[in-house]
Write a protein that holds these residues in place. Sequence first.
Motif, short mmCIF file in Angstrom:
data_model
loop_
_atom_site.label_atom_id
_atom_site.label_comp_id
_atom_site.label_asym_id
_atom_site.label_seq_id
_atom_site.Cartn_x
_atom_site.Cartn_y
_atom_site.Cartn_z
N HIS A 146 9.22 97.98 41.64
CA HIS A 146 8.68 96.93 42.52
C HIS A 146 9.74 96.52 43.55
O HIS A 146 9.43 96.33 44.74
N ASN A 147 10.97 96.41 43.10
CA ASN A 147 12.07 96.07 44.00
C ASN A 147 12.24 97.15 45.08
O ASN A 147 12.41 96.84 46.27
N ILE A 148 12.21 98.40 44.67
CA ILE A 148 12.33 99.53 45.62
C ILE A 148 11.14 99.51 46.58
O ILE A 148 11.30 99.71 47.79
N TYR A 149 9.94 99.27 46.05
CA TYR A 149 8.73 99.18 46.88
C TYR A 149 8.91 98.14 47.98
O TYR A 149 8.64 98.41 49.15
N LYS A 150 9.38 96.94 47.60
CA LYS A 150 9.55 95.87 48.60
C LYS A 150 10.58 96.27 49.65
O LYS A 150 10.40 96.00 50.83
N GLN A 151 11.68 96.91 49.22
CA GLN A 151 12.70 97.35 50.17
C GLN A 151 12.10 98.33 51.18
O GLN A 151 12.31 98.19 52.40
N LEU A 152 11.36 99.32 50.69
CA LEU A 152 10.78 100.32 51.59
C LEU A 152 9.72 99.72 52.50
O LEU A 152 9.60 100.14 53.66
N GLN A 153 8.97 98.75 52.00
CA GLN A 153 7.97 98.08 52.85
C GLN A 153 8.67 97.34 54.00
O GLN A 153 8.07 97.14 55.06
N ASN A 154 9.92 96.94 53.79
CA ASN A 154 10.70 96.25 54.82
C ASN A 154 11.66 97.20 55.55
O ASN A 154 12.62 96.76 56.17
N ASP A 155 11.40 98.50 55.44
CA ASP A 155 12.19 99.52 56.13
C ASP A 155 13.67 99.49 55.74
O ASP A 155 14.55 99.77 56.56
N LYS A 156 13.94 99.19 54.48
CA LYS A 156 15.30 99.25 53.96
C LYS A 156 15.38 100.47 53.05
O LYS A 156 14.75 100.51 52.00
N PHE A 157 16.16 101.43 53.46
CA PHE A 157 16.27 102.70 52.75
C PHE A 157 17.62 102.77 52.06
O PHE A 157 18.59 103.25 52.63
N ASN A 158 17.66 102.24 50.83
CA ASN A 158 18.91 102.14 50.08
C ASN A 158 19.15 103.32 49.14
O ASN A 158 20.21 103.40 48.52
N TYR A 159 18.16 104.20 49.02
CA TYR A 159 18.27 105.32 48.08
C TYR A 159 17.91 106.62 48.78
O TYR A 159 17.12 106.63 49.72
N SER A 160 18.48 107.71 48.29
CA SER A 160 18.16 109.03 48.83
C SER A 160 16.90 109.56 48.14
O SER A 160 16.53 109.10 47.06
N SER A 161 16.30 110.56 48.74
CA SER A 161 15.13 111.18 48.11
C SER A 161 15.53 111.89 46.81
O SER A 161 14.76 111.91 45.85
N ASN A 162 16.75 112.42 46.76
CA ASN A 162 17.23 113.05 45.52
C ASN A 162 17.38 112.02 44.40
O ASN A 162 17.05 112.29 43.24
N TYR A 163 17.87 110.84 44.73
CA TYR A 163 17.98 109.77 43.74
C TYR A 163 16.59 109.41 43.20
O TYR A 163 16.42 109.23 41.99
N MET A 164 15.62 109.33 44.09
CA MET A 164 14.26 109.00 43.66
C MET A 164 13.67 110.08 42.77
O MET A 164 12.93 109.78 41.83
N ARG A 165 13.99 111.32 43.04
CA ARG A 165 13.52 112.41 42.17
C ARG A 165 14.09 112.24 40.76
O ARG A 165 13.40 112.45 39.77
N LEU A 166 15.36 111.88 40.67
CA LEU A 166 15.97 111.62 39.37
C LEU A 166 15.37 110.37 38.72
O LEU A 166 15.11 110.35 37.52
N TRP A 167 15.16 109.35 39.53
CA TRP A 167 14.59 108.10 39.04
C TRP A 167 13.22 108.34 38.40
O TRP A 167 12.87 107.72 37.40
N ASN A 168 12.47 109.25 38.94
CA ASN A 168 11.14 109.56 38.43
C ASN A 168 11.18 110.06 36.98
O ASN A 168 10.21 109.91 36.25
N GLU A 169 12.31 110.62 36.56
CA GLU A 169 12.43 111.12 35.20
C GLU A 169 12.50 110.00 34.18
O GLU A 169 12.21 110.20 33.00
N GLY A 170 12.88 108.79 34.61
CA GLY A 170 12.97 107.66 33.70
C GLY A 170 11.65 107.36 33.01
O GLY A 170 11.60 107.17 31.79
#
Length: 179
Positions: free
Chosen positions: A107-131
């Motif tokens: 939810h925190n990441i969602y809010k950041q992206l909705q506000n055009d704040k890109f604090n993570y790489s796409s590779n990080y998100m791919r890893l995050w998805n494994e959680g």
Amino acid sequence: MELYNYIKSLHLIFVITWFAGLFYIVRLFVYQIEANEKPQPEREILLKQYKIMTYRLWYIITWPSAILATIFAVWLLILMPVWLQMPWMHVKLGFVLALFLYHLKCHNIYKQLQNDKFNYSSNYMRLWNEGATIILFAVVFLVILKNAINWIYGVIGIIAFSILIMLGFKFYKRIRERK
């Protein structure tokens, strides 16, 4: 007993849709982050579309599913309070807590992206998805085996599988970069 089976069925349905939402939202985060690296006007068009898609997924499917899965889980525990005395249930509830923390971080990441704040790489998100995948495997093994220890083998297996997937991803990324 019939009421129990209906409540259990509804709980499972909403757990499945909750996980589907968590898996897909992180994939949309990957696409949104990668869209931000595109040139204009493609970037603007894609980001606008991904914001709409993530909003609908998050608030129409994922959050309601999380809430309904929780309501039906509590109802099941009211119907079967003896489960709260079983060690496997304590471990399961620990993983459920981890799932809620994962959900809140999404939810925190969602809010950041909705506000055009890109604090993570796409590779990080791919890893995050494994959680979410690891939590899902742990909970399913716990519920099926009803053993507070044997679930570890399943989780170790999924972690090893995840490592292999990530190594394959890195290998594929290197091949893609060479072309």
